[in-house]
Scaffold this active site. Structure first.
Site, PDB file in Angstrom:
ATOM      1  N   CYS A 228      49.149 -21.417 -44.458  1.00  0.00           N
ATOM      2  CA  CYS A 228      50.574 -21.646 -44.656  1.00  0.00           C
ATOM      3  C   CYS A 228      51.334 -20.651 -43.787  1.00  0.00           C
ATOM      4  CB  CYS A 228      50.974 -21.546 -46.137  1.00  0.00           C
ATOM      5  SG  CYS A 228      50.887 -19.904 -46.861  1.00  0.00           S
TER       6      CYS A 228
ATOM      7  N   ASN B 148      51.056 -16.678 -46.095  1.00  0.00           N
ATOM      8  CA  ASN B 148      49.799 -16.407 -46.787  1.00  0.00           C
ATOM      9  C   ASN B 148      50.008 -15.610 -48.074  1.00  0.00           C
ATOM     10  OD1 ASN B 148      46.621 -14.777 -46.106  1.00  0.00           O
ATOM     11  ND2 ASN B 148      46.961 -16.721 -47.104  1.00  0.00           N
TER      12      ASN B 148
ATOM     13  N   CYS C  97      51.845 -17.559 -50.861  1.00  0.00           N
ATOM     14  CA  CYS C  97      52.153 -18.558 -51.893  1.00  0.00           C
ATOM     15  C   CYS C  97      51.167 -19.732 -51.851  1.00  0.00           C
ATOM     16  CB  CYS C  97      53.583 -19.088 -51.745  1.00  0.00           C
ATOM     17  SG  CYS C  97      54.875 -17.861 -52.020  1.00  0.00           S
ATOM     18  N   ARG C  98      51.424 -20.667 -50.947  1.00  0.00           N
ATOM     19  CA  ARG C  98      50.657 -21.923 -50.945  1.00  0.00           C
ATOM     20  C   ARG C  98      49.190 -21.742 -50.589  1.00  0.00           C
ATOM     21  NH1 ARG C  98      54.444 -25.131 -46.966  1.00  0.00           N
ATOM     22  NH2 ARG C  98      54.513 -23.027 -46.090  1.00  0.00           N
ATOM     23  N   SER C  99      48.906 -21.099 -49.469  1.00  0.00           N
ATOM     24  CA  SER C  99      47.496 -21.019 -49.052  1.00  0.00           C
ATOM     25  C   SER C  99      46.650 -20.160 -49.993  1.00  0.00           C
ATOM     26  CB  SER C  99      47.360 -20.583 -47.590  1.00  0.00           C
ATOM     27  OG  SER C  99      47.948 -19.337 -47.346  1.00  0.00           O
TER      28      SER C  99
ATOM     29  N   ASP D 296      57.036 -25.369 -49.906  1.00  0.00           N
ATOM     30  CA  ASP D 296      56.965 -23.922 -50.067  1.00  0.00           C
ATOM     31  C   ASP D 296      57.789 -23.516 -51.291  1.00  0.00           C
ATOM     32  OD1 ASP D 296      56.957 -21.165 -49.843  1.00  0.00           O
ATOM     33  OD2 ASP D 296      57.336 -21.176 -47.683  1.00  0.00           O
TER      34      ASP D 296
END
Length: 148
Positions: free
Chosen positions: A7, A10, A12-14, A122
């Site tokens: 993402c 690095n 939140c999402r990933s 995000d």
């Protein structure tokens, strides 16, 4: 199989995707290596966002030991699949690919979605971490089905 989730920062999402896929792979007794990275350098060495940690913990997944790192062209040699969270991440990673073989390793995570999801939003600014968790869990399950 070795999979890298990517993402922007690095945090939140990933990291959430990494934790979820590791958890699901273990449940399915799969010998998969899963890591994550960001396309930016903004949060190098930082743990995931506290809201991402809290959301994953609520579902029995601990991501608190992860630390943000930046995607590197050397990751192409290390991973079988490099899965991005959105179109911007996808283009940023593709721009670092030097060969067709490297480009073929890059996909959007939502390419595996059976529900037609186009991107992983995000949650950093809107705080919708639970919604992102649900989407990531669903798409990671679809990914496992596609590769087993």
């Amino acid at each position: 199989m070795k999979i890298l989730m990517v993402c922007l920062g690095n945090i939140c999402r990933s990291p959430m995707a990494e934790g979820i896929l590791k958890h699901l792979a273990a449940e399915h007794d799969l010998d998969w290596t899963v890591d994550s990275a960001g396309t930016s350098r903004w949060h190098l060495g930082e743990p995931p966002d506290r809201r991402a940690i809290r959301t994953c913990q609520a579902h029995g997944i601990d991501i608190s030991d992860q630390r943000a790192r930046q995607f590197s062209p050397s990751d192409f040699a290390e991973y079988d699949l490099i899965l991005t969270m959105d179109d911007s991440n996808y283009q940023d990673v593709l721009a670092k690919a030097r060969t067709d073989a490297e480009r073929e390793r890059v996909r959007r995570l939502t390419d595996y979605s059976t529900n037609g999801d186009q991107t992983v939003p995000d949650p950093y600014f809107d705080g919708r971490f639970e919604d992102v968790y649900v989407l990531l869990r669903e798409v990671c399950s679809d990914l496992i089905r596609a590769h087993t």
